[in-house]
Design an enzyme around this catalytic site. Structure first.
Site, PDB file in Angstrom:
ATOM      1  N   LYS A 237      -7.366   1.512  -3.423  1.00  0.00           N
ATOM      2  CA  LYS A 237      -7.034   0.987  -2.088  1.00  0.00           C
ATOM      3  C   LYS A 237      -7.278   2.043  -1.001  1.00  0.00           C
ATOM      4  O   LYS A 237      -7.900   1.754   0.029  1.00  0.00           O
ATOM      5  CB  LYS A 237      -5.568   0.533  -2.082  1.00  0.00           C
ATOM      6  CG  LYS A 237      -4.992   0.184  -0.730  1.00  0.00           C
ATOM      7  CD  LYS A 237      -5.532  -1.094  -0.162  1.00  0.00           C
ATOM      8  CE  LYS A 237      -5.005  -1.351   1.245  1.00  0.00           C
ATOM      9  NZ  LYS A 237      -5.615  -2.497   1.889  1.00  0.00           N
TER      10      LYS A 237
ATOM     11  N   THR B 129       0.876  -1.177   0.000  1.00  0.00           N
ATOM     12  CA  THR B 129       0.000   0.000   0.000  1.00  0.00           C
ATOM     13  C   THR B 129       0.908   1.220   0.000  1.00  0.00           C
ATOM     14  O   THR B 129       1.652   1.443   0.951  1.00  0.00           O
ATOM     15  CB  THR B 129      -0.902   0.014   1.252  1.00  0.00           C
ATOM     16  OG1 THR B 129      -1.647  -1.201   1.287  1.00  0.00           O
ATOM     17  CG2 THR B 129      -1.853   1.200   1.212  1.00  0.00           C
TER      18      THR B 129
ATOM     19  N   LYS C 182      -1.967   4.710   8.831  1.00  0.00           N
ATOM     20  CA  LYS C 182      -1.125   4.980   7.652  1.00  0.00           C
ATOM     21  C   LYS C 182      -1.998   5.151   6.404  1.00  0.00           C
ATOM     22  O   LYS C 182      -1.851   6.107   5.643  1.00  0.00           O
ATOM     23  CB  LYS C 182      -0.145   3.814   7.453  1.00  0.00           C
ATOM     24  CG  LYS C 182       0.574   3.813   6.111  1.00  0.00           C
ATOM     25  CD  LYS C 182       1.184   2.443   5.782  1.00  0.00           C
ATOM     26  CE  LYS C 182       1.156   2.194   4.294  1.00  0.00           C
ATOM     27  NZ  LYS C 182       1.592   0.883   3.873  1.00  0.00           N
TER      28      LYS C 182
HETATM   29  P1  NAD Z   1       5.615  -6.435   7.134  1.00  0.00           P
HETATM   30  O1  NAD Z   1       6.310  -5.361   7.902  1.00  0.00           O
HETATM   31  O2  NAD Z   1       5.266  -7.699   7.825  1.00  0.00           O
HETATM   32  O3  NAD Z   1       6.471  -6.807   5.816  1.00  0.00           O
HETATM   33  C1  NAD Z   1       7.277  -5.902   5.112  1.00  0.00           C
HETATM   34  C2  NAD Z   1       8.577  -6.622   4.833  1.00  0.00           C
HETATM   35  O4  NAD Z   1       9.417  -5.808   3.991  1.00  0.00           O
HETATM   36  C3  NAD Z   1       9.387  -6.899   6.116  1.00  0.00           C
HETATM   37  O5  NAD Z   1       9.645  -8.285   6.229  1.00  0.00           O
HETATM   38  C4  NAD Z   1      10.661  -6.083   5.914  1.00  0.00           C
HETATM   39  O6  NAD Z   1      11.814  -6.694   6.489  1.00  0.00           O
HETATM   40  C5  NAD Z   1      10.750  -6.053   4.399  1.00  0.00           C
HETATM   41  N1  NAD Z   1      11.629  -5.019   3.874  1.00  0.00           N
HETATM   42  C6  NAD Z   1      11.747  -3.727   4.261  1.00  0.00           C
HETATM   43  N2  NAD Z   1      12.668  -3.108   3.489  1.00  0.00           N
HETATM   44  C7  NAD Z   1      13.121  -4.013   2.601  1.00  0.00           C
HETATM   45  C8  NAD Z   1      14.082  -3.970   1.543  1.00  0.00           C
HETATM   46  N3  NAD Z   1      14.756  -2.854   1.257  1.00  0.00           N
HETATM   47  N4  NAD Z   1      14.316  -5.094   0.840  1.00  0.00           N
HETATM   48  C9  NAD Z   1      13.652  -6.232   1.133  1.00  0.00           C
HETATM   49  N5  NAD Z   1      12.732  -6.348   2.121  1.00  0.00           N
HETATM   50  C10 NAD Z   1      12.481  -5.234   2.843  1.00  0.00           C
HETATM   51  O7  NAD Z   1       4.312  -5.739   6.536  1.00  0.00           O
HETATM   52  P2  NAD Z   1       3.043  -6.486   5.908  1.00  0.00           P
HETATM   53  O8  NAD Z   1       1.994  -6.608   6.950  1.00  0.00           O
HETATM   54  O9  NAD Z   1       3.511  -7.680   5.151  1.00  0.00           O
HETATM   55  O10 NAD Z   1       2.529  -5.336   4.920  1.00  0.00           O
HETATM   56  C11 NAD Z   1       3.171  -5.109   3.670  1.00  0.00           C
HETATM   57  C12 NAD Z   1       2.354  -4.103   2.882  1.00  0.00           C
HETATM   58  O11 NAD Z   1       1.028  -4.623   2.685  1.00  0.00           O
HETATM   59  C13 NAD Z   1       2.188  -2.743   3.548  1.00  0.00           C
HETATM   60  O12 NAD Z   1       2.292  -1.743   2.569  1.00  0.00           O
HETATM   61  C14 NAD Z   1       0.793  -2.807   4.137  1.00  0.00           C
HETATM   62  O13 NAD Z   1       0.186  -1.530   4.262  1.00  0.00           O
HETATM   63  C15 NAD Z   1       0.074  -3.674   3.107  1.00  0.00           C
HETATM   64  N6  NAD Z   1      -1.082  -4.407   3.645  1.00  0.00           N
HETATM   65  C16 NAD Z   1      -0.989  -5.088   4.805  1.00  0.00           C
HETATM   66  C17 NAD Z   1      -2.109  -5.772   5.290  1.00  0.00           C
HETATM   67  C18 NAD Z   1      -2.049  -6.529   6.608  1.00  0.00           C
HETATM   68  O14 NAD Z   1      -3.110  -6.879   7.138  1.00  0.00           O
HETATM   69  N7  NAD Z   1      -0.872  -6.808   7.154  1.00  0.00           N
HETATM   70  C19 NAD Z   1      -3.312  -5.781   4.576  1.00  0.00           C
HETATM   71  C20 NAD Z   1      -3.360  -5.112   3.340  1.00  0.00           C
HETATM   72  C21 NAD Z   1      -2.238  -4.414   2.886  1.00  0.00           C
END
Ligand code: NAD
Length: 297
Positions: A170, A95, A245
């Site tokens: 979104k 997102t 966010k």
């Molecule tokens: P998360 O923090 O669990 O996962 C993000 C991952 O990215 C982490 O493992 C982090 O180590 C990795 N990362 C950061 N910088 C990096 C880089 N330079 N190279 C490689 N990896 C890197 O977050 P999430 O819950 O998986 O959410 C991810 C996205 O999905 C967000 O944008 C969030 O808004 C969106 N989202 C989440 C949900 C939910 O319920 N968790 C639902 C819909 C959308």
């Protein structure tokens, strides 16, 4: 089975299970995350570990990013863009803000690389069970390349329009969600004050004009719907910080496009106060605690 290699950058709560579902479907999935624990979890579920972003970039035909926000997406796309195959397609499922999304589409285009924005709805369980909804933006030829993969990771992919349109959809969706969860919480808190049982309100509203996802799937009062994090002491689910966010992204987009979103702005104030009080890591449906706490005793 296809010989396509899929790159997956960001193997967190969402990206990990999404990458695993592609691997389970028979694709060769090469994953990278800056957090070694995330890589280990993904390799236990069929993803091949890569030791660097650039190795993912140079080896994959289609590269997904699933990162915390637009800033991370921009940084990663800028790092990999000179190293991807000329025939590669880049897909951002994070997102992100609409402006950054359009910017990274432009970056890809300037290198002759196809790109898609495809943020998701459905949360961690949706990612695990391949039940996500994708909101898809980009040029049609790029979207056509990735649709079969989105079908594996989700139950629905909506073509929202050109570059950035998926992100626009979104944040509009989550603006509705944020306002609705507060509205449902206010209604239950008022019912408690009026001596009306939660069961009675749920029975009425879930089959009346108050019906909405925040009520029937994510009810902030426990014991009324099996899918609600309130049943699990508000363990996320999706943390309040994440909804805030998304609400801020909607507010920024509203400001830059002169849209009127007064309830969105007020919902931000409510979540900011709640998070300041230390509740940021609870599921966002815990906002009912804030509403109750602010009622006159
Ligand atoms: P998360 O923090 O669990 O996962 C993000 C991952 O990215 C982490 O493992 C982090 O180590 C990795 N990362 C950061 N910088 C990096 C880089 N330079 N190279 C490689 N990896 C890197 O977050 P999430 O819950 O998986 O959410 C991810 C996205 O999905 C967000 O944008 C969030 O808004 C969106 N989202 C989440 C949900 C939910 O319920 N968790 C639902 C819909 C959308």
């Amino acid at each position: 089975m296809t010989q396509l290699t899929i790159g997956f950058i960001g193997l967190g709560n969402m990206g990990g299970p999404m990458a695993s579902n592609l691997a389970k479907a028979g694709y060769n999935v090469v994953g990278f995350d800056v957090n070694p624990e995330a890589i280990t979890r993904a390799t236990e579920n069929g993803v091949q570990a890569s030791d660097s972003l650039l190795n993912v970039a140079s080896s994959a035909d289609i590269i997904f990013t699933m990162l915390p926000n637009g800033k991370f997406v921009k940084e990663v796309w800028e790092q990999i863009i000179d190293h991807v195959k000329p025939t590669a397609t880049l897909v951002d499922t994070s997102t992100a803000d609409v402006e950054t999304s359009k910017l990274v589409h432009e970056l890809a285009k300037s290198h002759g690389v196809k790109s898609v924005d495809a943020p998701v709805s459905g949360g961690v369980t949706g990612a695990q069970n391949a039940k996500l909804t994708f909101m898809v933006g980009g040029e049609q030829d790029a979207i056509d390349v990735v649709l079969p993969l989105l079908d594996i990771m989700g139950q629905k992919a909506v073509n929202c329009g050109g570059p950035g349109a998926g992100q626009s959809a979104k944040i509009c969706n989550n603006l509705i969600l944020g306002i609705n969860i507060v509205a449902v919480s206010e209604a239950f808190a008022l019912a408690e004050k009026l001596g009306l049982s939660s069961e009675a309100l749920f029975d009425v509203a879930s089959t009346s004009t108050g019906q909405c996802w925040a009520l029937t799937t994510y009810c902030p009062v426990p014991g009324l719907v099996p899918t609600s994090p309130s049943n699990n002491n508000y363990k996320p689910g999706a943390p309040a910080t994440m909804l805030l966010k998304d609400l801020r992204l909607a507010q920024d987009a509203a400001k830059s496009s002169d849209a009127c979103t007064p309830l969105g702005n007020h919902t931000i104030d409510i979540f900011e106060d709640f998070i300041k009080d230390g509740f940021g890591e609870q599921d966002f449906s815990a906002i009912i605690k804030y509403i109750r706490a602010n009622q006159a005793k």
